[in-house]
Structure formats: structure tokens, C-alpha cells
Design a protein around this motif. Structure first.
Motif, PDB file in Angstrom:
ATOM      1  N   ALA A   2       0.759  -1.149  -0.107  1.00  0.00           N
ATOM      2  CA  ALA A   2      -0.120   0.008  -0.100  1.00  0.00           C
ATOM      3  C   ALA A   2       0.577   1.404   0.235  1.00  0.00           C
ATOM      4  CB  ALA A   2      -0.882  -0.093   1.205  1.00  0.00           C
ATOM      5  N   LEU A   7      -0.102   5.148  -1.195  1.00  0.00           N
ATOM      6  CA  LEU A   7      -1.425   5.278  -0.233  1.00  0.00           C
ATOM      7  C   LEU A   7      -0.867   5.662   1.069  1.00  0.00           C
ATOM      8  CD1 LEU A   7      -3.524   1.988  -0.930  1.00  0.00           C
ATOM      9  CD2 LEU A   7      -4.013   4.304  -1.935  1.00  0.00           C
ATOM     10  N   SER A   8      -1.723   6.487   1.802  1.00  0.00           N
ATOM     11  CA  SER A   8      -1.561   6.638   3.165  1.00  0.00           C
ATOM     12  C   SER A   8      -1.940   5.750   3.986  1.00  0.00           C
ATOM     13  CB  SER A   8      -1.927   8.391   3.455  1.00  0.00           C
ATOM     14  OG  SER A   8      -3.574   8.325   3.322  1.00  0.00           O
ATOM     15  N   ASN A  45       3.417   9.407   4.862  1.00  0.00           N
ATOM     16  CA  ASN A  45       2.405   8.297   4.416  1.00  0.00           C
ATOM     17  C   ASN A  45       1.839   7.218   5.317  1.00  0.00           C
ATOM     18  OD1 ASN A  45       1.408   9.832   2.005  1.00  0.00           O
ATOM     19  ND2 ASN A  45       3.061   8.784   1.029  1.00  0.00           N
ATOM     20  N   GLN A  76      -5.956   6.813   3.805  1.00  0.00           N
ATOM     21  CA  GLN A  76      -6.792   5.931   2.812  1.00  0.00           C
ATOM     22  C   GLN A  76      -6.837   4.416   3.219  1.00  0.00           C
ATOM     23  OE1 GLN A  76      -3.617   7.185  -0.054  1.00  0.00           O
ATOM     24  NE2 GLN A  76      -5.250   7.761  -1.349  1.00  0.00           N
TER      25      GLN A  76
END
Length: 142
Positions: A2, A7-8, A45, A76
């Protein structure tokens, strides 16, 4: 994966019981820390919420669920490690929360054990959407 995809991610320890020097979920649930005190940013992140300084999470507290809702609005992906499903699991803290559940087993786990974990999660209102099997550790024999 991820993080590599940009993505965070927030990772929450609601299952290990491993005491930390930093304030965490156990402190939050006991009203000994504020929300901002327990979220530790590791980089732009990635953030984590450790277990905390107290031996147990107050299971009557709504604060852990509120924290997860807030993190879901910021990150996210929010990963909550609730430990093994059972009496000591952190999963009941989040009952009623709509989220996919991933069951992590080892490749030696009996099918009946996986089925029991699915039933236990179902009784809390969760559907196990993913089952990931990891290689079990094997002793090195000389």
C-alpha cells in the motif's frame, strides 16, 4: 504494498498487548491520553497507534472506535491488528463498524479453526472478506 502504491496508511495495535513507552490505544481507552497523543507519524504516508502504556484496553470505552473513524477520514487505509479471534481479541472493540476483515492464518491451521474464526467474527457482525495464509515456522533440524 500500500505504501509503495502511494497510499497513506495508519496501523493500530489493538491486539498485541505489548506495552510501549509511547501513549497508545490502551491510554486512550482509559482517558489518560487524547486522540492526537496516540497517533504517531512515522513519515508522510505512515502513522501508527501503539498498544500503549497500560496492560489492558478498556473494552467499555467508545474512544477506540471513534479513533478508527477519524483515522479512516484521514488515511486511505487503516489496518487494525486485533490479535487472534477469541476471548482476548480486540475485535469486539470495533463491533458494529463496517470494515472488511482479513484473517491471517498459517499454512498449518486446521480448516475447522478457520471456520470457527469466521463464525466468531460473524457473531460480532463482521464478514471475513480475506483469508491470508502465511508459511508456518518450521524448526531447523540438524
Amino acid at each position: 504494498e500500500a505504501l509503495a502504491a502511494g497510499l497513506s496508511v495508519a496501523i493500530v495495535d489493538a491486539g498485541t498487548g505489548t506495552l510501549t513507552l509511547d501513549e497508545g490505544l490502551s491510554d486512550l481507552s482509559a482517558d489518560r491520553a487524547e486522540y492526537g497523543d496516540v497517533v504517531h507519524r512515522l513519515d508522510d504516508n505512515l502513522a501508527e497507534v501503539p498498544w500503549g502504556r497500560l496492560a489492558a484496553i478498556d473494552r467499555r470505552s467508545m474512544r477506540p472506535l471513534t479513533l478508527i473513524d477519524a483515522l479512516a477520514g484521514i488515511y486511505q487505509l487503516v489496518i487494525v491488528d486485533t490479535g487472534p479471534i477469541g476471548m482476548a481479541s480486540g475485535l469486539p472493540l470495533f463491533a458494529g463498524h463496517q470494515a472488511p476483515v482479513m484473517l491471517v492464518t498459517d499454512d498449518m491451521a486446521p480448516a475447522g479453526m478457520v471456520a470457527a474464526a469466521r463464525r466468531d467474527a460473524g457473531m460480532l457482525g463482521f464478514d471475513i472478506g480475506f483469508v491470508v495464509s502465511t508459511p508456518s515456522r518450521r524448526a531447523a533440524v540438524a
